[in-house]
Design a protein around this motif. Structure first.
Motif, PDB file in Angstrom:
ATOM      1  N   THR A 106      27.439   5.425  15.836  1.00  0.00           N
ATOM      2  CA  THR A 106      27.177   5.502  17.274  1.00  0.00           C
ATOM      3  C   THR A 106      26.937   4.113  17.864  1.00  0.00           C
ATOM      4  O   THR A 106      27.476   3.764  18.929  1.00  0.00           O
ATOM      5  CB  THR A 106      25.955   6.400  17.537  1.00  0.00           C
ATOM      6  N   THR A 107      26.145   3.303  17.159  1.00  0.00           N
ATOM      7  CA  THR A 107      25.823   1.959  17.640  1.00  0.00           C
ATOM      8  C   THR A 107      27.072   1.110  17.785  1.00  0.00           C
ATOM      9  O   THR A 107      27.289   0.465  18.832  1.00  0.00           O
ATOM     10  CB  THR A 107      24.849   1.264  16.677  1.00  0.00           C
ATOM     11  N   TYR A 108      27.929   1.111  16.759  1.00  0.00           N
ATOM     12  CA  TYR A 108      29.067   0.192  16.744  1.00  0.00           C
ATOM     13  C   TYR A 108      30.354   0.821  17.285  1.00  0.00           C
ATOM     14  O   TYR A 108      31.443   0.291  17.081  1.00  0.00           O
ATOM     15  CB  TYR A 108      29.229  -0.384  15.340  1.00  0.00           C
ATOM     16  N   SER A 109      30.167   1.937  18.038  1.00  0.00           N
ATOM     17  CA  SER A 109      31.255   2.514  18.827  1.00  0.00           C
ATOM     18  C   SER A 109      30.923   2.467  20.311  1.00  0.00           C
ATOM     19  O   SER A 109      31.713   2.939  21.133  1.00  0.00           O
ATOM     20  CB  SER A 109      31.498   3.973  18.409  1.00  0.00           C
ATOM     21  N   ASP A 110      29.771   1.898  20.633  1.00  0.00           N
ATOM     22  CA  ASP A 110      29.246   1.924  21.996  1.00  0.00           C
ATOM     23  C   ASP A 110      30.090   1.045  22.929  1.00  0.00           C
ATOM     24  O   ASP A 110      30.084  -0.186  22.843  1.00  0.00           O
ATOM     25  CB  ASP A 110      27.794   1.438  21.988  1.00  0.00           C
ATOM     26  N   ALA A 111      30.805   1.708  23.844  1.00  0.00           N
ATOM     27  CA  ALA A 111      31.678   0.977  24.775  1.00  0.00           C
ATOM     28  C   ALA A 111      30.880   0.129  25.755  1.00  0.00           C
ATOM     29  O   ALA A 111      31.358  -0.925  26.201  1.00  0.00           O
ATOM     30  CB  ALA A 111      32.557   1.971  25.533  1.00  0.00           C
ATOM     31  N   SER A 112      29.656   0.555  26.074  1.00  0.00           N
ATOM     32  CA  SER A 112      28.862  -0.212  27.031  1.00  0.00           C
ATOM     33  C   SER A 112      28.460  -1.569  26.478  1.00  0.00           C
ATOM     34  O   SER A 112      28.131  -2.477  27.245  1.00  0.00           O
ATOM     35  CB  SER A 112      27.606   0.578  27.420  1.00  0.00           C
ATOM     36  N   LYS A 113      28.470  -1.724  25.161  1.00  0.00           N
ATOM     37  CA  LYS A 113      28.142  -3.008  24.533  1.00  0.00           C
ATOM     38  C   LYS A 113      29.396  -3.752  24.069  1.00  0.00           C
ATOM     39  O   LYS A 113      29.297  -4.819  23.470  1.00  0.00           O
ATOM     40  CB  LYS A 113      27.225  -2.763  23.322  1.00  0.00           C
ATOM     41  N   GLY A 114      30.555  -3.154  24.315  1.00  0.00           N
ATOM     42  CA  GLY A 114      31.812  -3.797  23.926  1.00  0.00           C
ATOM     43  C   GLY A 114      32.203  -3.598  22.476  1.00  0.00           C
ATOM     44  O   GLY A 114      33.215  -4.153  22.029  1.00  0.00           O
ATOM     45  N   TRP A 115      31.452  -2.778  21.760  1.00  0.00           N
ATOM     46  CA  TRP A 115      31.757  -2.598  20.340  1.00  0.00           C
ATOM     47  C   TRP A 115      33.077  -1.847  20.132  1.00  0.00           C
ATOM     48  O   TRP A 115      33.730  -2.005  19.096  1.00  0.00           O
ATOM     49  CB  TRP A 115      30.630  -1.846  19.644  1.00  0.00           C
ATOM     50  N   ASP A 116      33.452  -1.020  21.091  1.00  0.00           N
ATOM     51  CA  ASP A 116      34.663  -0.206  20.922  1.00  0.00           C
ATOM     52  C   ASP A 116      35.938  -1.037  20.861  1.00  0.00           C
ATOM     53  O   ASP A 116      36.968  -0.569  20.366  1.00  0.00           O
ATOM     54  CB  ASP A 116      34.777   0.826  22.047  1.00  0.00           C
ATOM     55  N   LEU A 119      32.501   3.665   7.632  1.00  0.00           N
ATOM     56  CA  LEU A 119      31.350   4.564   7.715  1.00  0.00           C
ATOM     57  C   LEU A 119      31.786   6.013   7.881  1.00  0.00           C
ATOM     58  O   LEU A 119      31.133   6.935   7.366  1.00  0.00           O
ATOM     59  CB  LEU A 119      30.448   4.149   8.880  1.00  0.00           C
ATOM     60  N   ALA A 120      32.883   6.237   8.593  1.00  0.00           N
ATOM     61  CA  ALA A 120      33.397   7.595   8.766  1.00  0.00           C
ATOM     62  C   ALA A 120      33.784   8.204   7.417  1.00  0.00           C
ATOM     63  O   ALA A 120      33.594   9.415   7.193  1.00  0.00           O
ATOM     64  CB  ALA A 120      34.589   7.588   9.714  1.00  0.00           C
ATOM     65  N   GLU A 121      34.299   7.392   6.516  1.00  0.00           N
ATOM     66  CA  GLU A 121      34.626   7.880   5.173  1.00  0.00           C
ATOM     67  C   GLU A 121      33.352   8.278   4.430  1.00  0.00           C
ATOM     68  O   GLU A 121      33.326   9.286   3.715  1.00  0.00           O
ATOM     69  CB  GLU A 121      35.384   6.800   4.402  1.00  0.00           C
TER      70      GLU A 121
END
Length: 392
Positions: free
Chosen positions: A351-361, A373-375
């Protein structure tokens, strides 16, 4: 590249090769070395050493995997760097128990030079091109000062489902030492034997699972640390504490952000194509931005280097964690509550490193991390479903 006046002319190359022959003769005369080692350093090693004497950088041909008479590459033991050769550096960082031994075996095969470690348990010192560390975990230490200022960081990650038990194995083999001297006295026991499963179970559930929970938190914290350029903590108001080593004004390292996230599971996959692809990613991250400054085999031989390491992995004791004696690590089971805690931490990171508001996406490093991590999440979900079917 070097100025024209520094480039090797054909005459200078002949002089270097002549010097190499003389150097070989001197080494053969040195009977102490001959008797002790029963080996002669490779011709490529002589060439690297002599070239570094004149130019302090490797020769144009960067082939470090030896070719046999039919043109196939062969694994050769890694060697220390020449004292006068100062290549660009790499830091291999990971939570302890994440399979760093396999990763540095591959790096040694690709570079031809030994890998050091933060506590110098390997006795290779710090004049190395690659150093492995578990910093900022308490099992790691920043012992090299600013000598790796130019380093590209490679972050090796492994599912906590397996990394935490592997960490326990190492602690057990070191007799749960509390100091560097005790650890050095036990270093020959590492990667030899797994403790009995009941001992792992006792450690993992002690104090209502505090040992397990502490290590799970540190596993996730290390990912946060390096993804955020050395962030140690974040306050409610959004301000952060940045590790002193990672602050630009201290000029200790140019950046604590990794060049790549390497999956241990992919690197050691039984699928050769997956393993070779992860090796390519590792090697590319090492040379990124400084291809001519890192000792590295030619690109066409990276896959061969990987193959040779995996082949030896199956044959030699203490090659890495897969060669330990004892009960199969797959027999170690978690309670469903512990698996749910692992899943919660993995989901937090996704969730943290998919956050579009922080540009991670749109961050390639974050995208790669989330994919890995999904694996891990899929594996934990499958294990939870299996426990549910068994009524546990």
């Amino acid at each position: 590249g070097r100025p024209a006046t520094m480039r090797a002319t054909p005459y200078k190359r002949r002089a270097i090769y002549a010097a190499a022959l003389l150097f070989c003769a001197v080494q053969l005369i040195n009977l102490d070395l001959w008797v002790a080692e029963r080996t002669i350093p490779s011709a490529n090693t002589f060439r690297l050493m002599l070239w570094s004497k004149f130019f302090a950088e490797p020769p144009e041909s960067r082939m470090l995997l030896r070719k046999n008479e039919v043109g196939e590459c062969e694994w050769t033991p890694p060697e220390p760097l020449d004292p006068n050769y100062n290549p660009a550096h790499t830091l291999l960082v990971s939570y302890p128990g994440s399979g760093e031994r396999l990763a540095w075996r591959i790096i040694e095969a690709l570079t031809g030079s030994v890998v050091g470690d933060d506590w110098n348990l390997s006795n290779e010192g710090y004049h190395v091109s690659t150093l492995k560390t578990s910093y900022p975990h308490n099992e790691g230490t920043w012992s090299w000062g600013d000598s790796f200022y130019d380093a590209n960081i490679i972050f090796l990650v492994r599912s906590p489902r397996w990394a935490i038990p592997a960490y326990y194995d190492i602690r057990s083999e070191l007799a749960f030492s509390n100091g560097i001297e005790d650890s050095k006295n036990r270093v020959d026991f590492t990667y030899t034997a797994r403790p009995a499963i009941w001992k792992w179970n006792k450690w993992a559930i002690a104090d209502r699972g505090e040992n397990f929970r502490e290590q799970l938190e540190k596993w996730g914290w290390m990912i946060d640390f390096y993804m955020n350029n050395g962030r140690r903590a974040i306050y409610a108001d959004g301000s952060s504490i940045i590790d002193a080593h990672c602050r630009p004004e201290n000029e200790i390292i140019h950046s604590c952000i990794p060049k790549a996230i390497i999956s241990y599971e992919r690197l050691g996959s039984t699928d050769k194509l997956i393993g070779e692809a992860e090796t390519m990613k590792l090697a590319n991250a090492m040379i990124e931005g400084r291809e001519n400054e890192v000792p590295m085999a030619e690109r066409g031989d990276w896959g061969c280097g990987y193959d040779k390491v995996i082949d030896r992995r199956k044959k030699e004791p203490r090659w890495d964690g897969t060669t330990r004696r004892g009960q199969d690590e797959n027999r170690r089971r978690y309670r469903s509550s512990s698996l749910e805690e692992i899943n919660a931490e993995i989901i937090r990171l996704i969730t943290t490193y998919s956050d579009a508001s922080k540009g991670w996406d749109v961050d390639p490093l974050a995208n790669d991390l989330v994919s890995i991590l999904a694996e891990y999440r899929a594996e934990i979900d499958a294990e939870l479903r299996a426990l549910a079917r068994a009524g546990k």
